[in-house]
Design an enzyme around this catalytic site. Structure first.
Site, PDB file in Angstrom:
ATOM      1  N   HIS A 143      65.071  72.449  45.862  1.00 48.97           N
ATOM      2  CA  HIS A 143      66.454  71.977  46.028  1.00 48.97           C
ATOM      3  C   HIS A 143      67.468  72.875  45.317  1.00 48.97           C
ATOM      4  O   HIS A 143      68.662  72.828  45.631  1.00 48.97           O
ATOM      5  CB  HIS A 143      66.620  70.558  45.479  1.00 48.97           C
ATOM      6  N   ASP A 183      57.092  69.267  51.380  1.00 51.83           N
ATOM      7  CA  ASP A 183      57.653  68.207  50.535  1.00 51.83           C
ATOM      8  C   ASP A 183      58.381  67.202  51.430  1.00 51.83           C
ATOM      9  O   ASP A 183      58.948  67.570  52.460  1.00 51.83           O
ATOM     10  CB  ASP A 183      58.626  68.814  49.525  1.00 51.83           C
ATOM     11  N   HIS A 185      61.126  65.812  51.046  1.00 52.41           N
ATOM     12  CA  HIS A 185      62.561  66.068  51.070  1.00 52.41           C
ATOM     13  C   HIS A 185      62.839  67.470  51.628  1.00 52.41           C
ATOM     14  O   HIS A 185      62.046  68.393  51.429  1.00 52.41           O
ATOM     15  CB  HIS A 185      63.152  65.967  49.653  1.00 52.41           C
ATOM     16  N   ASP A 276      54.989  64.357  47.742  1.00 51.53           N
ATOM     17  CA  ASP A 276      55.658  63.058  47.766  1.00 51.53           C
ATOM     18  C   ASP A 276      55.676  62.454  49.171  1.00 51.53           C
ATOM     19  O   ASP A 276      56.243  61.378  49.363  1.00 51.53           O
ATOM     20  CB  ASP A 276      57.082  63.148  47.210  1.00 51.53           C
TER      21      ASP A 276
END
Length: 721
Positions: A143, A183, A185, A276
């Site tokens: 991120h 991931d 996200h 995740d």
């Protein structure tokens, strides 16, 4: 550097360093991105004797010149110095200016070690010194943007490593890199780092929920395909909802990623390996198994001569992250296949997303031009679960209101027409928290009631025709509202508002009774009943969600136990500034602590544990303590619930029996006591509202007078551990 026992086996590198665990919340506040994540992985690999079969690398600090390929000098200078003494007083304020970031005394070194370790491991794989590698590092990186830390990420580890390979080591022959970000996200920072660079094919598969899932906005949408020379080299596969599992991911691998990877023919593959999306993760809401991860990895190993470097990103369930990493390392070692099968089928929405991605990219990748066989689409899809439909309807309506874009609205409108076919399953009171609604009310496509009781009509939305065909990005928002502010303004259906099925373990544990011994604010009956019935008592900043079983305790009595009461930590979300109560886990005949003891079910005790440790309802598919563990606990007297990680109250104590039932309580782990003693974590007097709740419990329970109760608490504050 240690060598594997069998020199003929693949040389798989592993890198880990305990110094990265020094990056932690400054006040010991529970946080999903905590040191236990990488410790749990490393313990698992040690226990399975994986380290003996791998090459264990030393962690290295990143060079500033390498960081500068991705980050600005201002950002590098900040992170280099943020842990120094000069920032002690300003550190919390600086962290608060970023999205989902904390800093402490160990943050600088951890960030430099994480980035440097990924670079080092990547170069060893690129040079063929290693067959493949895994960097078990934190903080994560995908991120982090050029001048901004966000989403638990400080430096963009994988983007830095890719730049070093491309720009600094030409002799390694790395000219094309495939970055796979699995991931849950979207890897917004990595995408921006290579958005116009055809030397990097960036592939991200992630929950998107039409722009509402973190990091929110339009960056993770299908139409973000790159720009200039990089057009077509950015591939996003955005899930419309949670619960996607092995079958969904493998379908994407088979029909998008693998064909494109074959055409691209990368020289090395870097994986932003977040776990995740694994089953049981509290933040992801997806369902990949260790077998699923091993199969995804195995399919990639036939490219680039097997040169794969994996860097840990997210993953916040200690069991699932450890088992998933173990499965991946075993796959890289080419050991026997991981047990598992693809018995489930992809969601119907998965095939829709696959087709839309292929249509968007087929002019760049002709291999995607072929239509998917109709029999695949018919035989492999299954409908969206009802609870996902409820959630998705809420999100869709919210997105249309907040992002008035014709193209997006048209897609959402078409999708909602599909959902309306479910209307016999969706009474209006599923979505509206209003007891006056009747269960036979129905949705209609042009007139939908939403959670804040505002009515919206899709046919009357104020749409801007100038935005037709344009991706929804932060630039499309009004100037006075940032993208972060916009994402917070979208109404969100909380997990506890979804009428999810009751996990099967509950019915069994509802038949067992235990005594719960409270020593802190729960000594006040009003406060304790918040954990059973929900709501909040006087002085609390936030409510409790309560137990599934809201029946009152069958009995209550008081006692004194030989444990020291003390107050530690400096802030809690429920009470604000000040410490909270703990019992020293070890008994001592010189200590005396008052306890109010409630007779409740073992199911309710689990619910108290969930809430005391601030666990998401998504993590309640399994109990923390069942009847079989009670027998072990009766002998050991203490049991650390490792699944709770750094939970403040993750240590269950057995204090004896009454009427043949065990007396249980929960307190901090022994490791916390050592950290309190050393001063690493603060001991602190309780907040006034918290103290008053304790006093109320002791006085109303007729254990002490007000003056005696105040003296009891004062002694607990003053006595050192």
């Amino acid at each position: 550097m240690e060598s594997p026992e069998n020199p003929r086996s693949p040389r798989v590198g592993l890198v880990y360093d305990e110094r990265m665990c020094r990056h932690a919340t400054p006040d010991g506040e529970r946080h999903p991105e905590n040191p236990q994540r990488i410790r749990a992985i490393w313990r698992k690999l040690q226990a399975e004797r994986i380290l003996e079969r791998c090459v264990v690398l030393n962690a290295n600090h990143a060079d500033d010149k390498h960081l500068a390929y991705v980050h600005t000098k201002r950002h590098i200078d900040l992170i280099r110095t943020i842990s120094s003494d000069e920032f002690d007083s300003r550190r919390p304020n600086i962290a608060s200016k970023f999205n989902s970031i904390y800093f402490n005394k160990g943050s600088s070194e951890a960030a430099y070690l994480a980035a440097g370790s990924v670079v080092e491991a990547s170069m060893k794989v690129a040079s063929r010194e290693l067959s493949s590698a895994m960097a078990v590092v934190r903080p994560p990186g995908h991120h982090a943007e050029t001048n901004e830390a966000m989403g638990f990420c400080i430096f963009n580890n994988i983007a830095i490593a890719a730049n070093v390979l491309l720009n600094e080591r030409p002799e390694l022959g790395i000219q094309k890199i495939l970055i796979v970000d699995w991931d849950v996200h979207h890897g917004n920072g990595t995408q921006k780092a290579f958005y116009s660079d055809p030397r990097v094919l960036f592939f991200s598969i992630h929950r998107f929920d039409f722009g509402s899932f973190y990091p929110a906005g339009g960056d993770g949408s299908i139409c973000m395909i790159g720009e200039d020379l990089g057009m077509g080299y950015n591939i996003n596969v955005p899930w419309e909802h949670g619960k996607c599992g092995d079958a969904d991911y493998i379908a994407v691998w088979d029909h998008i990623l693998i064909p494109v990877a074959e055409a691209y023919n990368p020289d090395i593959i870097l994986i932003s390996a977040g776990f995740d999306a694994a089953i049981g993760d509290p933040l992801g809401g997806c369902c990949i198994t260790p077998f699923g991860y091993s199969l995804m990895l195995k399919k990639l190993m036939r490219f680039a001569g097997g040169k794969i470097m994996m860097a840990l990103e997210g993953g916040y369930n200690l069991n699932s992250i450890s088992n998933s990493v173990l499965a991946c390392i075993r796959t890289l070692l080419e050991e026997k296949p991981i047990d598992g099968s693809l018995e489930s089928r992809p969601f119907e929405s998965t095939w829709r997303v696959i087709q839309e991605v292929r249509n968007e990219l087929k002019k760049f990748w002709p291999i995607l031009s072929f239509e998917l066989p109709l029999d695949i689409l018919i035989s492999n899809n299954h409908p969206l679960p009802v609870e996902c439909v409820k959630y998705t309807l809420m999100v869709l309506i919210s997105i249309v209101r907040c992002f008035p874009d014709v193209r997006l609205a048209a897609r959402i409108s078409a999708y909602m027409e599909e959902l309306v076919d479910w209307q016999e399953l969706l009474p209006i009171n599923c979505l509206v928290d209003n007891d006056d609604r009747t269960s036979n009310s129905r949705h209609s496509i042009n007139h939908v009631e939403i959670v804040d009781d505002v009515t919206v009509s899709l046919t009357t939305l104020n749409l801007d025709g100038n935005k037709l065909g344009k991706a929804v990005t932060s630039n499309d928002l009004p100037r006075e509202q940032s993208s972060a502010e916009a994402s917070h303004s979208i109404p969100t259906l909380l997990p506890q508002q979804i009428n999810s099925p009751c996990p099967t373990w509950r019915s069994g544990l509802s038949k067992f009774e235990v005594w719960y011994a409270s020593f802190g604010s729960n000594m006040s009956k009003d406060r304790f009943l918040c954990y059973i019935k929900g709501g909040k008592a006087e002085g609390m900043n936030k409510p409790c969600r309560g137990s599934r079983d809201k029946s009152l305790p069958r009995d209550v009595f008081w006692n004194i136990v030989p444990h020291k009461l003390f107050f530690a930590l400096s802030h809690s979300s429920t009470w604000g500034k000040g410490g909270v109560a703990f019992l020293h886990p070890e008994s001592n005949t010189n200590d005396r602590a008052y306890v109010c003891i409630y007779r409740i079910t073992l199911e309710q005790f689990n619910d108290v544990l969930f809430q005391e440790n601030r666990m998401s309802p998504d993590m309640e598919q399994s109990p923390l303590l069942d009847e079989s563990q009670l027998k072990v606990l009766a002998e050991s007297k203490t049991m650390l619930l490792e699944v709770l990680g750094d939970g403040w109250y993750s240590n269950v104590l057995h204090l004896g029996e009454e009427d043949g039932l065990p007396i249980l309580t929960m307190t901090c782990p022994f490791s916390y006591v050592d950290r309190f003693k050393s001063g690493e974590l603060p001991t602190c007097a309780p907040a006034e509202s918290y103290k008053n709740t304790l006093l109320k419990g002791l006085v109303e329970g007729k254990q002490l007078t007000r003056e005696e109760a105040e003296e009891y608490i004062k002694n607990a504050i003053d006595r050192k551990l």
